[in-house]
Write a protein that holds these residues in place. Structure first.
Motif, PDB file in Angstrom:
ATOM      1  N   THR B  79       0.833  -1.210   0.000  1.00  0.00           N
ATOM      2  CA  THR B  79       0.000   0.000   0.000  1.00  0.00           C
ATOM      3  C   THR B  79       0.865   1.256   0.000  1.00  0.00           C
ATOM      4  OG1 THR B  79      -0.116  -0.276   2.392  1.00  0.00           O
ATOM      5  CG2 THR B  79      -2.024  -1.020   1.084  1.00  0.00           C
ATOM      6  N   LYS B 138      -1.792   7.051  -7.561  1.00  0.00           N
ATOM      7  CA  LYS B 138      -2.159   6.658  -6.205  1.00  0.00           C
ATOM      8  C   LYS B 138      -1.410   7.512  -5.180  1.00  0.00           C
ATOM      9  CE  LYS B 138      -2.514   2.030  -5.836  1.00  0.00           C
ATOM     10  NZ  LYS B 138      -2.053   0.692  -5.370  1.00  0.00           N
ATOM     11  N   GLU B 141      -3.007  10.884  -4.955  1.00  0.00           N
ATOM     12  CA  GLU B 141      -4.278  10.767  -4.228  1.00  0.00           C
ATOM     13  C   GLU B 141      -4.044  10.666  -2.728  1.00  0.00           C
ATOM     14  OE1 GLU B 141      -6.474   7.436  -5.719  1.00  0.00           O
ATOM     15  OE2 GLU B 141      -6.427   8.235  -7.775  1.00  0.00           O
ATOM     16  N   GLN B 142      -3.002   9.893  -2.379  1.00  0.00           N
ATOM     17  CA  GLN B 142      -2.719   9.673  -0.960  1.00  0.00           C
ATOM     18  C   GLN B 142      -1.958  10.839  -0.329  1.00  0.00           C
ATOM     19  OE1 GLN B 142      -0.547   6.039  -0.729  1.00  0.00           O
ATOM     20  NE2 GLN B 142      -2.262   4.743  -1.415  1.00  0.00           N
TER      21      GLN B 142
END
Lengths: 195, 195, 195, 195
Positions: B79, B138, B141-142
């Motif tokens: 992640t 990603k 976004e994070q």
DNA sequence: AATGAATGAGGGTTCATTCAT
DNA sequence: TATGAATGAACCCTCATTCAT
């Protein structure tokens, strides 16, 4: 007089080669085609160049020399290493954007050559490498760049990154401005992608 | 049965081609040599591939597919986007270091091809591009990566940088560990060179 | 004055040609190489010779003339035809043994020429042929040689035999004395191989 | 079947080469011309011969082999060494008179070759040399030929003499019968010119 | 599906010769 | 006379691709 004429013909051939290589690629460019474009006889080529590959090498040396000169002169008086790096990138992008034929030859045709030729090219490329490494070293000394940088590796990363941007722009069909990528490129070099 | 045999021979030829291309380079690798190495007749090659260039393309697709699968599987459960980026780079370097033949073909021989072929290669390369761009998206976004990143440009810069490191390692004669460059490379991607 | 200079340069070129032809062979001897050896410009060659082959012909004429002169002078006062024949053979072998360059040109390079050139050479060779035939005729008149000899045929046989001995000596690498073959050769001419 | 076809094509090419070489000379005979004459593609030549010179060598070997076979068979049952010598000369003259193309190739074109090629030819010529030397040795043993003969020298003289007669006949335009020279030639070999 | 003999297009390079100076 | 830069024709060989078997 004679030497000036010789110079003229030498340049005539290189100019013709740049045009022909860019249009047809190195392998598809017959010596005869270059000769016709230069307005000389086939055999004349061989009075100035040992073989076909030599034309490519000399062309690269000559052109890279100009780019190097531009970059060298431009950063001469710049003390800010960040600015120097930006200037190098800017000149690189701008020069190739303004000389698409040259871009094709350096980015596409020059790669289509034997390992031996690539080594020759590598040698010619040395001064450009040193230009970049000098900026990096200076930046580290000035505590502007991180002290733990592996200069040789970083230089590879920077020049590889720039190279790919130019090639991609060419293959895309030059549909956008190359020079417009300078900011994004240099920001990436300086700060990376991390927040 | 027949199709399994076909599969066998197809792979036989690709394996032979990888070996021959790596040893002699694309242009110096005659189709007859690949056929002999694969233990088939010259003509048989043309039952599986339209022309010589097709062998190179298929070889690239096949091998890139494996690399992609490795990278894809490895970041599946990660992640942390920074870690994902590191993993991609690590797998890339490690895989090519462990498959020098493949490295030669992708870094040297594949470039010695026509503009058309390079476009084909570009298409095959798409999924790998997307893999990297997904990580970048990603990360943005994070809020781990900077929100103003030009993802396409950064992806070019990252892959170009990696590419140059691999090529340079090859041309140097693989005198040092490629995998050992992961840290320096990823740190550069994440933080840049600025203090 | 001018004509003397011309003579000088003419000879300079022929001397250079002899050396270059002997070392590299006719076909591998570029006109430029002869010019450099002679210390003149390429174009100057063509002020004295119509074309490359002409150099070879003139060289042959000149050199054969010397050999002929030697043989002619030597047998001038000899009334014994057997002795005359021996003398011709002796001078032929000795002269070529002492002038290996000349031997190479006459025995090897001169043959590497077109049928037309060989006809030209044949014409230049005429006086030497007559020298031998004269001795044969005189011998028949004097009842020393058999009266039923076909003079033209015998002359061919004699000169062909001598020629082969010289060529064989050259190709062997001049490992033995050519002059030492005179006795065996002349005995063969005079008495044949029959008991 | 396949091998018979291969044999056919090999011979087809040699036959064509003999014809073309005889007509235009070795250097003026393009491979393409031979291919056309043989009714095969240019490239096919290179499936059977390594290079252009190889065609000439093989042609010579093949043809000399036939001449040798003829001579060998003919003197098989002859115990009279004088007669054997006559027979060899007769077959040599007759065969070349009946195969003018062959004569041109062996006497003219074959000489227009590099020193290296001439050495190759020399090797192929060995068996013919031995044939003649055997006759000479036998003649000496039988006390028919003089015991003090230098066999190697005499062999050179004999073959050189024969060679010159053939060449001269060719250059003259074959205006007389070559076979008619056998008597004069052999008498010369046996008895020389002395009364 | 498999073979491999046959095809034939394609081009870098040399070098004898010319000619403007 | 002398120069030497320029010319341009000429050709062997390779090798990707085809196709009859």
């Amino acid at each position: 007089m004679t030497s000036s004429k010789k110079k003229e013909k030498y340049d005539l051939i290189l100019d013709a080669a740049l045009k022909v290589f860019a249009e047809h690629g190195f392998h598809r460019s017959q010596v005869a085609k270059i000769a016709r474009e230069a307005g000389v006889a086939d055999g004349t080529i061989y009075l100035y160049f040992k073989r076909k590959e030599d034309i490519l090498i000399c062309l690269f040396r000559e052109q890279l020399g100009r780019l190097l000169q531009l970059a060298h002169d431009a950063i001469q008086d710049i003390t800010d290493v960040k600015q120097a790096l930006r200037t190098i990138c800017e000149i690189h992008y701008t020069h190739l954007e303004n000389n698409v034929d040259l871009a094709f030859v350096t980015q596409i045709e020059l790669r289509q050559s034997s390992l031996e030729l690539r080594k020759e090219i590598g040698i010619a490329f040395k001064p450009y490498i040193e230009l970049v490494e000098n900026v990096l070293h200076k930046g580290i000394e000035q505590n502007v760049f991180r002290p733990d940088l592996n200069v040789k590796l970083v230089r590879l990363l920077i020049l590889g990154a720039i190279d790919e941007v130019v090639t991609s722009w060419l293959i895309s069909g030059q549909k956008y401005s190359l020079a417009a990528q300078v900011d994004g490129t240099v920001n990436f070099f300086l700060q990376g992608i991390d927040q």
